[in-house]
Design a protein around this motif. Structure first.
Motif: not given
Length: 79
Positions: A2-3, A7, A38, A48-49, A52-53, A73, A75
């Motif tokens: 989880d960044f 967002k 984001r 977002l996807d 994050d990837d 970054l 978690s």
């Protein structure tokens, strides 16, 4: 993962830097109203996807290569 990066949703009607950015440079698709996005510290935005990837592999902005602070970054796995 989880960044800890802000967002939101893409809204071309809002004032600010979003208006100038038309597409996600990672997937090359245009942003559409309501897309989950984001913001990186350099103020570039991505789907977002997609970002994050990307951040799983590289801690730099894909547009300007500005490093993204590793602290952002982290978690929540320490709970």
């Amino acid at each position: 993962m989880d960044f800890h990066l802000p967002k939101g949703v893409y809204d071309p009607g809002r004032d600010g830097s979003e208006k100038k950015i038309r597409e996600c440079v990672i997937c090359m698709m245009d942003f559409v109203y309501g897309d989950p996005i984001r913001f990186l510290p350099c103020m570039h935005i991505y789907h977002l996807d997609c970002i994050d990837d990307w951040l799983m592999r590289s801690f730099t902005c894909p547009s300007c290569m500005e490093p993204v602070d590793a602290a952002l970054l982290s978690s929540y796995e320490t709970n």
